[in-house]
Write a protein that holds these residues in place. Structure first.
Motif, PDB file in Angstrom:
ATOM      1  N   VAL A   8      -5.913   0.157   2.376  1.00  0.00           N
ATOM      2  CA  VAL A   8      -6.325  -0.797   3.406  1.00  0.00           C
ATOM      3  C   VAL A   8      -5.274  -1.906   3.460  1.00  0.00           C
ATOM      4  O   VAL A   8      -5.120  -2.671   2.516  1.00  0.00           O
ATOM      5  N   GLU A   9      -4.560  -1.936   4.567  1.00  0.00           N
ATOM      6  CA  GLU A   9      -3.434  -2.876   4.711  1.00  0.00           C
ATOM      7  C   GLU A   9      -3.218  -3.152   6.187  1.00  0.00           C
ATOM      8  O   GLU A   9      -3.146  -2.211   6.990  1.00  0.00           O
ATOM      9  N   ASP A  10      -3.122  -4.429   6.555  1.00  0.00           N
ATOM     10  CA  ASP A  10      -2.912  -4.761   7.966  1.00  0.00           C
ATOM     11  C   ASP A  10      -1.439  -4.743   8.369  1.00  0.00           C
ATOM     12  O   ASP A  10      -1.126  -4.735   9.552  1.00  0.00           O
ATOM     13  N   ASP A  11      -0.533  -4.679   7.401  1.00  0.00           N
ATOM     14  CA  ASP A  11       0.899  -4.568   7.683  1.00  0.00           C
ATOM     15  C   ASP A  11       1.223  -3.079   7.831  1.00  0.00           C
ATOM     16  O   ASP A  11       1.220  -2.328   6.856  1.00  0.00           O
ATOM     17  N   LYS A  12       1.473  -2.653   9.059  1.00  0.00           N
ATOM     18  CA  LYS A  12       1.677  -1.225   9.373  1.00  0.00           C
ATOM     19  C   LYS A  12       2.800  -0.602   8.544  1.00  0.00           C
ATOM     20  O   LYS A  12       2.690   0.537   8.086  1.00  0.00           O
ATOM     21  N   GLU A  13       3.903  -1.332   8.353  1.00  0.00           N
ATOM     22  CA  GLU A  13       5.019  -0.791   7.577  1.00  0.00           C
ATOM     23  C   GLU A  13       4.619  -0.542   6.126  1.00  0.00           C
ATOM     24  O   GLU A  13       4.954   0.497   5.554  1.00  0.00           O
ATOM     25  N   LEU A  14       3.914  -1.488   5.527  1.00  0.00           N
ATOM     26  CA  LEU A  14       3.454  -1.304   4.146  1.00  0.00           C
ATOM     27  C   LEU A  14       2.434  -0.171   4.060  1.00  0.00           C
ATOM     28  O   LEU A  14       2.483   0.642   3.134  1.00  0.00           O
ATOM     29  N   LEU A  15       1.532  -0.124   5.017  1.00  0.00           N
ATOM     30  CA  LEU A  15       0.527   0.940   5.046  1.00  0.00           C
ATOM     31  C   LEU A  15       1.200   2.311   5.076  1.00  0.00           C
ATOM     32  O   LEU A  15       0.861   3.205   4.294  1.00  0.00           O
ATOM     33  N   ASP A  16       2.186   2.460   5.959  1.00  0.00           N
ATOM     34  CA  ASP A  16       2.909   3.735   6.069  1.00  0.00           C
ATOM     35  C   ASP A  16       3.673   4.053   4.788  1.00  0.00           C
ATOM     36  O   ASP A  16       3.704   5.209   4.354  1.00  0.00           O
ATOM     37  N   LEU A  17       4.264   3.048   4.174  1.00  0.00           N
ATOM     38  CA  LEU A  17       5.015   3.243   2.931  1.00  0.00           C
ATOM     39  C   LEU A  17       4.086   3.704   1.808  1.00  0.00           C
ATOM     40  O   LEU A  17       4.360   4.692   1.125  1.00  0.00           O
ATOM     41  N   TYR A  18       2.971   2.994   1.608  1.00  0.00           N
ATOM     42  CA  TYR A  18       2.012   3.383   0.565  1.00  0.00           C
ATOM     43  C   TYR A  18       1.496   4.794   0.799  1.00  0.00           C
ATOM     44  O   TYR A  18       1.383   5.592  -0.125  1.00  0.00           O
ATOM     45  N   MET A  19       1.182   5.094   2.070  1.00  0.00           N
ATOM     46  CA  MET A  19       0.665   6.411   2.413  1.00  0.00           C
ATOM     47  C   MET A  19       1.689   7.498   2.085  1.00  0.00           C
ATOM     48  O   MET A  19       1.358   8.519   1.472  1.00  0.00           O
ATOM     49  N   GLU A  20       2.929   7.280   2.466  1.00  0.00           N
ATOM     50  CA  GLU A  20       3.981   8.261   2.207  1.00  0.00           C
ATOM     51  C   GLU A  20       4.183   8.500   0.717  1.00  0.00           C
ATOM     52  O   GLU A  20       4.276   9.642   0.262  1.00  0.00           O
ATOM     53  N   ILE A  21       4.217   7.435  -0.054  1.00  0.00           N
ATOM     54  CA  ILE A  21       4.414   7.554  -1.508  1.00  0.00           C
ATOM     55  C   ILE A  21       3.285   8.371  -2.131  1.00  0.00           C
ATOM     56  O   ILE A  21       3.523   9.288  -2.925  1.00  0.00           O
ATOM     57  N   LEU A  22       2.065   8.052  -1.764  1.00  0.00           N
ATOM     58  CA  LEU A  22       0.925   8.755  -2.351  1.00  0.00           C
ATOM     59  C   LEU A  22       0.835  10.207  -1.889  1.00  0.00           C
ATOM     60  O   LEU A  22       0.543  11.100  -2.682  1.00  0.00           O
ATOM     61  N   GLN A  23       1.114  10.456  -0.619  1.00  0.00           N
ATOM     62  CA  GLN A  23       1.095  11.833  -0.126  1.00  0.00           C
ATOM     63  C   GLN A  23       2.176  12.675  -0.788  1.00  0.00           C
ATOM     64  O   GLN A  23       1.948  13.854  -1.089  1.00  0.00           O
ATOM     65  N   MET A  24       3.345  12.095  -1.027  1.00  0.00           N
ATOM     66  CA  MET A  24       4.421  12.823  -1.713  1.00  0.00           C
ATOM     67  C   MET A  24       4.005  13.189  -3.133  1.00  0.00           C
ATOM     68  O   MET A  24       4.538  14.127  -3.717  1.00  0.00           O
ATOM     69  N   ASN A  25       3.043  12.452  -3.680  1.00  0.00           N
ATOM     70  CA  ASN A  25       2.547  12.719  -5.025  1.00  0.00           C
ATOM     71  C   ASN A  25       1.201  13.444  -5.004  1.00  0.00           C
ATOM     72  O   ASN A  25       0.441  13.394  -5.964  1.00  0.00           O
ATOM     73  N   ARG A  26       0.937  14.113  -3.883  1.00  0.00           N
ATOM     74  CA  ARG A  26      -0.199  15.027  -3.715  1.00  0.00           C
ATOM     75  C   ARG A  26      -1.576  14.376  -3.719  1.00  0.00           C
ATOM     76  O   ARG A  26      -2.568  14.981  -4.140  1.00  0.00           O
ATOM     77  N   TYR A  27      -1.652  13.140  -3.247  1.00  0.00           N
ATOM     78  CA  TYR A  27      -2.950  12.500  -3.053  1.00  0.00           C
ATOM     79  C   TYR A  27      -3.357  12.663  -1.599  1.00  0.00           C
ATOM     80  O   TYR A  27      -2.505  12.668  -0.703  1.00  0.00           O
ATOM     81  N   ASN A  28      -4.645  12.801  -1.366  1.00  0.00           N
ATOM     82  CA  ASN A  28      -5.188  12.765  -0.015  1.00  0.00           C
ATOM     83  C   ASN A  28      -5.350  11.284   0.322  1.00  0.00           C
ATOM     84  O   ASN A  28      -6.025  10.557  -0.403  1.00  0.00           O
ATOM     85  N   VAL A  29      -4.726  10.832   1.388  1.00  0.00           N
ATOM     86  CA  VAL A  29      -4.733   9.409   1.715  1.00  0.00           C
ATOM     87  C   VAL A  29      -5.468   9.159   3.017  1.00  0.00           C
ATOM     88  O   VAL A  29      -5.199   9.800   4.033  1.00  0.00           O
ATOM     89  N   GLN A  30      -6.405   8.241   2.951  1.00  0.00           N
ATOM     90  CA  GLN A  30      -7.098   7.728   4.125  1.00  0.00           C
ATOM     91  C   GLN A  30      -6.621   6.293   4.305  1.00  0.00           C
ATOM     92  O   GLN A  30      -6.285   5.630   3.322  1.00  0.00           O
ATOM     93  N   THR A  31      -6.615   5.810   5.546  1.00  0.00           N
ATOM     94  CA  THR A  31      -6.122   4.455   5.779  1.00  0.00           C
ATOM     95  C   THR A  31      -7.076   3.653   6.649  1.00  0.00           C
ATOM     96  O   THR A  31      -7.866   4.211   7.420  1.00  0.00           O
ATOM     97  N   ALA A  32      -6.968   2.336   6.509  1.00  0.00           N
ATOM     98  CA  ALA A  32      -7.682   1.384   7.347  1.00  0.00           C
ATOM     99  C   ALA A  32      -6.783   0.157   7.473  1.00  0.00           C
ATOM    100  O   ALA A  32      -5.977  -0.122   6.592  1.00  0.00           O
ATOM    101  N   THR A  33      -6.915  -0.549   8.595  1.00  0.00           N
ATOM    102  CA  THR A  33      -6.044  -1.706   8.831  1.00  0.00           C
ATOM    103  C   THR A  33      -6.774  -3.044   8.756  1.00  0.00           C
ATOM    104  O   THR A  33      -6.161  -4.085   8.950  1.00  0.00           O
ATOM    105  N   ASN A  34      -8.071  -3.019   8.469  1.00  0.00           N
ATOM    106  CA  ASN A  34      -8.812  -4.263   8.272  1.00  0.00           C
ATOM    107  C   ASN A  34     -10.051  -3.959   7.435  1.00  0.00           C
ATOM    108  O   ASN A  34     -10.378  -2.800   7.178  1.00  0.00           O
ATOM    109  N   GLY A  35     -10.733  -5.011   7.029  1.00  0.00           N
ATOM    110  CA  GLY A  35     -11.877  -4.848   6.148  1.00  0.00           C
ATOM    111  C   GLY A  35     -13.046  -4.116   6.763  1.00  0.00           C
ATOM    112  O   GLY A  35     -13.714  -3.322   6.093  1.00  0.00           O
ATOM    113  N   GLU A  36     -13.322  -4.361   8.046  1.00  0.00           N
ATOM    114  CA  GLU A  36     -14.423  -3.656   8.704  1.00  0.00           C
ATOM    115  C   GLU A  36     -14.180  -2.159   8.716  1.00  0.00           C
ATOM    116  O   GLU A  36     -15.076  -1.359   8.419  1.00  0.00           O
TER     117      GLU A  36
END
Length: 140
Positions: A8-36
């Motif tokens: 959960v990250e509102d900074d799109k670049e950071l969100l994409d970076l975290y997602m890419e790192i985790l997916q490269m390490n075989r995690y299933n990644v879900q994302t959200a851009t705000n608390g709601e």
């Protein structure tokens, strides 16, 4: 079994970076851009770990954490923040069951250590929790 991590990250670049790192390490990644969105996504997915920015629009990370912990008292949530760990809101969240507060910026190794440590355990005990400095020492 693939572990699911909600980022959960509102900074799109950071969100994409975290997602890419985790997916490269075989995690299933879900994302959200705000608390709601995070609370809604948690209800749908019940991820193994939530890594959430503390300061976001609509519902900040601390408010979202409070709602998530009401849904699932065993939820594993980490907040990433630029604020000091000794701030009142951080202490309150830790007392409610937040597993860790990590200071920004968060490095690749810290992100992967969080994913490995917390997505593989079901119920945490207080003595199992680590601080940001413990994580940094473990990867040095």
């Amino acid at each position: 079994m693939t572990k699911t991590i909600l980022i959960v990250e509102d900074d799109k670049e950071l969100l994409d970076l975290y997602m890419e790192i985790l997916q490269m390490n075989r995690y299933n990644v879900q994302t959200a851009t705000n608390g709601e969105e995070a609370v809604s996504k948690y209800r749908q997915v019940h991820p193994d770990l939530v890594v959430m920015d503390g300061d976001m629009p609509k519902l900040n990370g601390y408010e979202a954490f409070s709602q998530i912990i009401e849904i699932d008292k065993n939820a594993k949530v980490v907040i990433i923040t630029g604020y000091s760990e000794v701030e009142l809101k951080n202490k309150k969240a830790l007392e409610q069951g937040l597993i860790s507060i990590i200071s920004k910026p968060i490095g690749v190794n810290i992100l992967l250590d969080l994913a490995k440590k917390y997505s593989n355990v079901k119920n945490l005990k207080k003595q199992d929790l680590v601080s940001n400095s413990d994580l940094e020492r473990s990867i040095s």
